[in-house]
Motif scaffolding. Sequence first.
Motif, PDB file in Angstrom:
ATOM      1  N   PHE A  14       0.825  -1.206   0.000  1.00  0.00           N
ATOM      2  CA  PHE A  14       0.000   0.000   0.000  1.00  0.00           C
ATOM      3  C   PHE A  14       0.860   1.257   0.000  1.00  0.00           C
ATOM      4  N   ALA A  15       1.893   1.277   0.852  1.00  0.00           N
ATOM      5  CA  ALA A  15       2.748   2.460   0.952  1.00  0.00           C
ATOM      6  C   ALA A  15       3.422   2.771  -0.376  1.00  0.00           C
ATOM      7  N   TYR A  16       3.968   1.756  -1.017  1.00  0.00           N
ATOM      8  CA  TYR A  16       4.665   2.001  -2.279  1.00  0.00           C
ATOM      9  C   TYR A  16       3.702   2.348  -3.407  1.00  0.00           C
ATOM     10  N   ARG A  17       2.516   1.792  -3.407  1.00  0.00           N
ATOM     11  CA  ARG A  17       1.513   2.214  -4.398  1.00  0.00           C
ATOM     12  C   ARG A  17       1.188   3.694  -4.205  1.00  0.00           C
ATOM     13  N   GLU A  18       1.074   4.116  -2.960  1.00  0.00           N
ATOM     14  CA  GLU A  18       0.827   5.525  -2.671  1.00  0.00           C
ATOM     15  C   GLU A  18       1.980   6.406  -3.144  1.00  0.00           C
ATOM     16  N   VAL A  19       3.208   5.947  -2.930  1.00  0.00           N
ATOM     17  CA  VAL A  19       4.382   6.695  -3.380  1.00  0.00           C
ATOM     18  C   VAL A  19       4.353   6.850  -4.893  1.00  0.00           C
ATOM     19  N   PHE A  20       4.116   5.769  -5.629  1.00  0.00           N
ATOM     20  CA  PHE A  20       4.122   5.843  -7.086  1.00  0.00           C
ATOM     21  C   PHE A  20       2.984   6.725  -7.607  1.00  0.00           C
ATOM     22  N   ALA A  21       1.843   6.692  -6.930  1.00  0.00           N
ATOM     23  CA  ALA A  21       0.738   7.565  -7.332  1.00  0.00           C
ATOM     24  C   ALA A  21       1.104   9.030  -7.109  1.00  0.00           C
TER      25      ALA A  21
ATOM     26  N   ALA B  76       5.745  -4.127  -9.224  1.00  0.00           N
ATOM     27  CA  ALA B  76       5.186  -4.845 -10.368  1.00  0.00           C
ATOM     28  C   ALA B  76       3.811  -4.295 -10.744  1.00  0.00           C
ATOM     29  N   ALA B  77       2.966  -4.064  -9.751  1.00  0.00           N
ATOM     30  CA  ALA B  77       1.607  -3.592 -10.033  1.00  0.00           C
ATOM     31  C   ALA B  77       1.601  -2.215 -10.684  1.00  0.00           C
ATOM     32  N   CYS B  78       2.613  -1.408 -10.384  1.00  0.00           N
ATOM     33  CA  CYS B  78       2.676  -0.050 -10.917  1.00  0.00           C
ATOM     34  C   CYS B  78       3.550   0.047 -12.169  1.00  0.00           C
TER      35      CYS B  78
END
Length: 291
Positions: free
Chosen positions: A60-67, A109-111
């Motif tokens: 979750f944290a890294y998805r937030e960072v990439f967003a 990977a997801a991002c």
Amino acid sequence: MVPANPWRAVWLSDHALVAGRHGQVAYRHDDELMYGVISVDESAFVDTPSASALQQAAEFAYREVFAALAHAGFPGLLRVWNYLPRINEIENGVERYRKFNIGRQDAFAACGRALTGRVPAASALGVRHGALEIGFFAVRRALLAVENPRQVSAYHYPETYGPRSPTFSRAAVSSSMVQDVLFISGTASIVGHQTLHHGDVAAQTRETLVNIDTVLAEAARVAPLLSPAREDLACLGYVRDPADLERIRAEVRRVIGDETQVCYVQADICRTDLLVEIEASGGHPTQGARS
């Protein structure tokens, strides 16, 4: 007890800063460099058979960072600091650092981020309690990743070190209109993929400094315009056992002298057999107290 004058790192810019927030990421940036932070409490997540709470929090944290990077227009994630509660603790047979690595890699990977090659420099340190805290620098341009010829790239570690490899490079260089900056990841007494000098903090310190010198030489090879000397680096040393501090400091001074700026803090390190880790940055002016 908190020291009366705790150590801090402060980055200064000659340009006007823009402050913002996207999702749970707070950030500031000028035209060239963005700094952001996120804090995620893993208690907001529930362990499942397929993913621990920490793994979910890391993803979750890294998805937030990439967003946030996409929102602010700084696609080049350059340097990351990860602070994990109880990093070496074993939960359900798996070390917490390894659970973190799964979540981090899942987010990459997801991002649509690279899992090898052009990945950011990073450190992962343990704190006793609290939330998962991540700080990062990002740039508008693509970064140049640097590896250490003496070491297996972390993203190619064998499964001995967990089901997913750590997603970071040994160092990263940012090129900007103003200056090039080198960030050396947390570096320790590892050759190939194995820890050397078990239980010998002085020998581990010496091996760590050899690795930093090797990364500096490799950075000079792949980025000839950026070749900071060792004495021009700003270093941060992580010490597992405070009782080892004087031996670490003595080795650093003996090997590299008193010119290099080094500050020390106590922290757990990503492998239980590592007693010291040192990170560094160069290519920028520094000021403040030395080792």
